[in-house]
Design an enzyme around this catalytic site. Structure first.
Site, PDB file in Angstrom:
ATOM      1  N   GLU A 133       0.875  -1.180   0.000  1.00 36.72           N
ATOM      2  CA  GLU A 133       0.000   0.000   0.000  1.00 36.72           C
ATOM      3  C   GLU A 133       0.908   1.224   0.000  1.00 36.72           C
ATOM      4  O   GLU A 133       1.913   1.251   0.714  1.00 36.72           O
ATOM      5  CB  GLU A 133      -0.879  -0.015   1.271  1.00 36.72           C
ATOM      6  N   GLU A 138      -2.528  11.687   3.278  1.00 34.94           N
ATOM      7  CA  GLU A 138      -3.343  11.146   4.362  1.00 34.94           C
ATOM      8  C   GLU A 138      -3.133  11.984   5.613  1.00 34.94           C
ATOM      9  O   GLU A 138      -2.030  12.463   5.875  1.00 34.94           O
ATOM     10  CB  GLU A 138      -2.976   9.681   4.658  1.00 34.94           C
TER      11      GLU A 138
HETATM   12  C1  LIG Z   1      -9.807   4.210   2.997  1.00 32.81           C
HETATM   13  O1  LIG Z   1      -9.879   2.811   3.086  1.00 32.81           O
HETATM   14  C2  LIG Z   1      -8.711   2.159   3.552  1.00 32.81           C
HETATM   15  C3  LIG Z   1      -8.927   0.725   3.701  1.00 32.81           C
HETATM   16  O2  LIG Z   1      -9.504   0.173   2.596  1.00 32.81           O
HETATM   17  C4  LIG Z   1      -8.226   2.615   4.852  1.00 32.81           C
HETATM   18  O3  LIG Z   1      -6.960   2.086   5.134  1.00 32.81           O
HETATM   19  C5  LIG Z   1      -8.167   4.061   4.827  1.00 32.81           C
HETATM   20  O4  LIG Z   1      -7.878   4.471   6.091  1.00 32.81           O
HETATM   21  C6  LIG Z   1      -9.495   4.610   4.382  1.00 32.81           C
HETATM   22  N1  LIG Z   1      -9.398   5.967   4.425  1.00 32.81           N
HETATM   23  C7  LIG Z   1     -10.432   6.607   4.288  1.00 32.81           C
HETATM   24  C8  LIG Z   1     -10.132   8.045   4.286  1.00 32.81           C
HETATM   25  O5  LIG Z   1     -11.545   6.073   4.168  1.00 32.81           O
END
Ligand SMILES: *[C@@H]1O[C@H](CO)[C@@H](O)[C@H](O)[C@H]1NC(C)=O
Ligand SMILES: *[C@@H]1O[C@H](CO)[C@@H](O)[C@H](O)[C@H]1NC(C)=O
Ligand SMILES: *[C@@H]1O[C@H](CO)[C@@H](O)[C@H](O)[C@H]1NC(C)=O
Ligand SMILES: *[C@@H]1O[C@H](CO)[C@@H](O)[C@H](O)[C@H]1NC(C)=O
Length: 314
Positions: A133, A138
């Site tokens: 990943e 983020e």
């Molecule tokens: C988006 O989904 C992933 C897992 O599929 C997760 O790790 C991540 O934190 C999620 N982030 C959001 C912003 O939904």
């Protein structure tokens, strides 16, 4: 013989360590995000206070909106939620195409902001964590700076000293060994996340993935010296001219090509959950995360991405 070795070394450096030229393979602008990505109306694996909706609901509630040069993805900011119901309506998009070695450049005008928000731009394979990943953007609860992170299975570590402008949060990328934290790099530019990113008109995030390294760059809209190919969304780019990356993940002790498989690009926005929820209490945000998200719809009027474009190069 010496000259031949030197020539080979120069070719190696040119194509691997020092960046390379690439041609555009995909361009997402306005409504082409809707044809190039699919809605994932799934439950959030990270336990967020979110209800990911399908394409029809997103369109009817204007949670996705496309014009000639805007693509907006947002969460609902109109409804108070029942505490026994699902979470706040939001959108999770996955690219239909998968990418391996490539460069992705996101031109972002605005990112979701608000207490409890947890937005992300990232790439992931179908078998997590075995195909890896890569988190490009983020963060949580409006707290910068942005962090770029790799998540892998065991056997992927980063050198403690490396050529990047950001600051490492840890050098073991193995999710099992780090309680899912992976190896992150905090960007040293306060404009890279949240309200400060938005107040400066956003900027560009770029991720280059080769068989020997992964690099992430960020340029604020207000930065000087933005590479012209990035600024203009050129059809041909040369990452060798982009300068020291914000985050650099070399393959010295991480076999990048086997730790990372074919990846989809994901755009998502959740609330609370494993990260935003767990640190909410120390974020300076009011109330508790879930109560705040349930009861304050207008606090999420700025919880949206506005993309000028996303281009992928190979
Ligand atoms: C988006 O989904 C992933 C897992 O599929 C997760 O790790 C991540 O934190 C999620 N982030 C959001 C912003 O939904
Ligand atoms: C839908 O969202 C776009 C982008 O935020 C906005 O410009 C437009 O006015 C919205 N439309 C409606 C009907 O609310
Ligand atoms: C980030 O780090 C680079 C390299 O160390 C430095 O030149 C730059 O001034 C720093 N930027 C900020 C915003 O601190
Ligand atoms: C790093 O990647 C390059 C290019 O794929 C490869 O030749 C080299 O052996 C790799 N190094 C390590 C330590 O895996």
């Amino acid at each position: 013989m010496f000259l031949q070795i030197r020539a080979l070394l120069l070719v190696f450096l040119a194509t691997h360590a020092l960046g390379a030229t690439y041609s555009q393979t995909d361009s997402f602008v306005g409504s082409s995000f809707l044809s190039g990505f699919s809605f994932q109306a799934i439950s959030d694996p990270t336990h967020g206070r979110v209800n990911y909706v399908n394409a029809a609901t997103a369109s009817s509630q204007n949670l996705t909106f496309a014009s000639s040069d805007h693509f907006v993805v947002r969460a609902d900011f109109k409804n108070v939620l029942s505490s026994s119901g699902p979470g706040r309506n939001s959108v999770r998009l996955q690219s239909n195409k998968r990418f391996t070695t490539s460069v992705a450049v996101f031109n972002v005008r605005h990112m979701p902001q608000g207490c409890g928000t947890w937005p992300a731009l990232w790439t992931v394979g179908s078998d997590w964590p075995n195909q890896g990943e890569i988190d490009i953007l983020e963060g949580v609860n409006d707290q910068g700076v942005n962090q770029a992170t790799l998540h892998t299975n065991s056997g992927c570590t980063m050198p403690s000293s490396r050529s990047q402008t950001g600051t490492s949060t840890g050098n073991n990328c193995d999710v099992a060994a780090t309680n899912n934290a992976g190896c992150g790099v905090r960007m040293n530019d306060s404009r890279s996340y949240g309200p400060t990113f938005n107040n400066n008109g956003g900027g560009w995030f770029a991720m280059e993935r080769t068989s020997s390294y992964i690099k992430v760059w960020f340029w604020s809209r207000q930065a000087t010296g933005i590479p012209s190919d990035v600024l203009n969304g050129a059809t041909s780019i040369n990452t060798g001219n982009w300068g020291t990356p914000t985050a650099y993940f070399p393959n010295n002790s991480c076999p990048i090509s086997s730790k990372f498989g074919a990846h989809n690009i994901i755009i998502n926005l959740t609330f609370c959950g494993d990260w935003a929820g767990s640190v909410y209490g120390s974020s300076g945000c009011p109330s508790s995360c879930v109560d705040y998200v349930n009861n304050n719809p207008s606090a999420f009027s700025n919880a949206y991405f506005d993309f000028a474009w996303l281009k992928v190069y190979g």
